[in-house]
Design a protein around this motif. Structure first.
Motif, PDB file in Angstrom:
ATOM      1  N   ASP A 132       1.199  -0.840   0.065  1.00 14.56           N
ATOM      2  CA  ASP A 132       0.085   0.154  -0.223  1.00 14.56           C
ATOM      3  C   ASP A 132       0.699   1.002  -0.066  1.00 14.56           C
ATOM      4  O   ASP A 132       0.210   1.988  -0.307  1.00 14.56           O
ATOM      5  CB  ASP A 132      -0.627   0.024   1.216  1.00 14.56           C
ATOM      6  CG  ASP A 132      -1.825  -1.105   0.798  1.00 14.56           C
ATOM      7  OD1 ASP A 132      -2.147  -1.306   0.117  1.00 14.56           O
ATOM      8  OD2 ASP A 132      -2.679  -1.083   2.839  1.00 14.56           O
ATOM      9  N   ASP A 133       1.985   1.557   0.921  1.00 17.03           N
ATOM     10  CA  ASP A 133       2.690   2.150   0.744  1.00 17.03           C
ATOM     11  C   ASP A 133       3.889   2.387  -0.703  1.00 17.03           C
ATOM     12  O   ASP A 133       3.720   3.661  -1.115  1.00 17.03           O
ATOM     13  CB  ASP A 133       3.930   2.621   1.786  1.00 17.03           C
ATOM     14  CG  ASP A 133       3.593   2.272   3.644  1.00 17.03           C
ATOM     15  OD1 ASP A 133       2.387   2.592   3.618  1.00 17.03           O
ATOM     16  OD2 ASP A 133       3.938   1.317   4.063  1.00 17.03           O
ATOM     17  N   LEU A 134       4.006   1.500  -0.995  1.00 16.45           N
ATOM     18  CA  LEU A 134       4.238   1.384  -2.568  1.00 16.45           C
ATOM     19  C   LEU A 134       3.685   1.676  -3.932  1.00 16.45           C
ATOM     20  O   LEU A 134       4.085   2.715  -4.535  1.00 16.45           O
ATOM     21  CB  LEU A 134       5.495   0.140  -3.096  1.00 16.45           C
ATOM     22  CG  LEU A 134       6.810  -0.269  -1.836  1.00 16.45           C
ATOM     23  CD1 LEU A 134       6.730  -1.842  -3.041  1.00 16.45           C
ATOM     24  CD2 LEU A 134       7.926   1.319  -2.699  1.00 16.45           C
ATOM     25  N   CYS A 135       2.039   1.512  -3.159  1.00 19.11           N
ATOM     26  CA  CYS A 135       1.311   2.037  -4.518  1.00 19.11           C
ATOM     27  C   CYS A 135       1.272   3.739  -4.546  1.00 19.11           C
ATOM     28  O   CYS A 135       1.311   4.243  -5.002  1.00 19.11           O
ATOM     29  CB  CYS A 135      -0.170   1.337  -4.283  1.00 19.11           C
ATOM     30  SG  CYS A 135      -0.775   1.302  -4.737  1.00 19.11           S
ATOM     31  N   SER A 136       0.877   3.706  -2.887  1.00 19.34           N
ATOM     32  CA  SER A 136       0.846   5.546  -2.512  1.00 19.34           C
ATOM     33  C   SER A 136       1.975   6.075  -3.098  1.00 19.34           C
ATOM     34  O   SER A 136       2.167   7.291  -3.697  1.00 19.34           O
ATOM     35  CB  SER A 136       1.122   5.842  -1.120  1.00 19.34           C
ATOM     36  OG  SER A 136      -0.542   5.294  -0.392  1.00 19.34           O
ATOM     37  N   ARG A 137       3.425   6.107  -2.712  1.00 20.75           N
ATOM     38  CA  ARG A 137       4.976   6.772  -3.195  1.00 20.75           C
ATOM     39  C   ARG A 137       4.899   6.338  -4.649  1.00 20.75           C
ATOM     40  O   ARG A 137       4.847   7.423  -5.583  1.00 20.75           O
ATOM     41  CB  ARG A 137       5.847   5.480  -3.219  1.00 20.75           C
ATOM     42  CG  ARG A 137       6.275   5.555  -1.526  1.00 20.75           C
ATOM     43  CD  ARG A 137       7.925   5.283  -1.716  1.00 20.75           C
ATOM     44  NE  ARG A 137       8.399   5.579  -2.288  1.00 20.75           N
ATOM     45  CZ  ARG A 137      10.452   5.759  -1.374  1.00 20.75           C
ATOM     46  NH1 ARG A 137      10.096   5.404  -0.108  1.00 20.75           N
ATOM     47  NH2 ARG A 137      11.050   6.686  -2.835  1.00 20.75           N
ATOM     48  N   LEU A 138       4.062   5.362  -5.253  1.00 17.13           N
ATOM     49  CA  LEU A 138       3.870   5.155  -7.179  1.00 17.13           C
ATOM     50  C   LEU A 138       3.135   6.096  -7.621  1.00 17.13           C
ATOM     51  O   LEU A 138       3.129   7.169  -9.090  1.00 17.13           O
ATOM     52  CB  LEU A 138       3.861   3.985  -7.293  1.00 17.13           C
ATOM     53  CG  LEU A 138       3.244   3.917  -8.943  1.00 17.13           C
ATOM     54  CD1 LEU A 138       5.019   3.591  -9.393  1.00 17.13           C
ATOM     55  CD2 LEU A 138       2.371   2.309  -9.653  1.00 17.13           C
TER      56      LEU A 138
END
Length: 229
Positions: free
Chosen positions: A196-202
């Motif tokens: 989820d954190d990686l998705c937000s960063r993306l």
């Protein structure tokens, strides 16, 4: 109609006029009605599988709305969902699932739709099937879990040839969505939060370098997750 008239002519010569021919005619008419729809239905079931195989979304939708069974298989055990999953048609896969297709139905070789989607590298279809209730253990026989597929896809992306920024971002997003569904089904919720954190960063990326950074982080995450299996 014509078939009954033809039967009447056949029977007229060897039966006296009266109730017996009439009973036979009624029985023949009932049989005709009973067999007629079966033939039509078999044709419609075949059309559904063919439409799924040829990516004909409109025909699939029409047949499903007409009440055709999406779980009906051909002589090799393949359903419309098997064909759509193998072809990577996410829209048809979702439509079939919405109308009651079984994501865990096996063909004659033991393949589920999820197994076929994994073997043919269709990331969005894998995500849709997982959301639709596909069992992840069906992939074990191929040794081709979403984590293995993600690693292969990310290796290609990291080589970085001829991919536009938007194309890379979309593919990374699809890989993240697939892994989120997969790890959630496995009960690995802490890893799902990392995704989820990686998705937000993306979503906050605006340059190729920033997308590459998320891609590298996702590749490291995937390698670590594979080691934990």
């Amino acid at each position: 109609g014509a078939p009954l008239g033809y039967l009447h002519v056949l029977w007229q010569g060897d039966e006296p006029a009266g109730k017996i021919p009439a009973r036979r005619l009624r029985r023949a008419a009932r049989l005709h009605r009973r067999l007629g729809p079966t033939g039509k239905e078999a044709h419609a079931l075949k059309r559904l599988r063919e439409a799924a195989n040829s990516n004909d979304l409109d025909t699939v939708q029409q047949l499903l709305e007409d009440g055709i069974d999406p779980c009906a298989a051909d002589d090799k055990g393949r359903t419309a969902l098997h064909f759509a999953s193998c072809n990577g048609n996410d829209h048809i896969v979702q439509l079939l699932l919405d109308h009651g297709a079984d994501p865990n139905q096996r063909d004659g070789l033991g393949n589920t739709p999820l197994h076929l989607a994994a073997c043919t590298n269709h990331v969005p279809v894998i995500t849709t099937l997982l959301r639709g209730g596909a069992r992840v253990d069906a992939l074990d026989r191929a040794g081709r879990t979403p984590l293995h597929l993600a690693k292969s896809k990310l290796n290609i992306l990291q080589e970085g040839f001829s991919h536009s920024l938007e194309a890379v971002r979309l593919e990374v997003k699809q890989i993240i969505q697939m892994l989120r569904e997969y790890l959630d089904r496995l009960g690995r919720h802490e890893q799902k939060e990392q995704l989820d954190d990686l998705c937000s960063r993306l979503q906050m990326t605006s340059t190729k370098e920033q997308v590459d950074e998320v891609t590298d982080l996702l590749a490291s995450f995937t390698s670590l997750s594979l080691q934990m299996q």
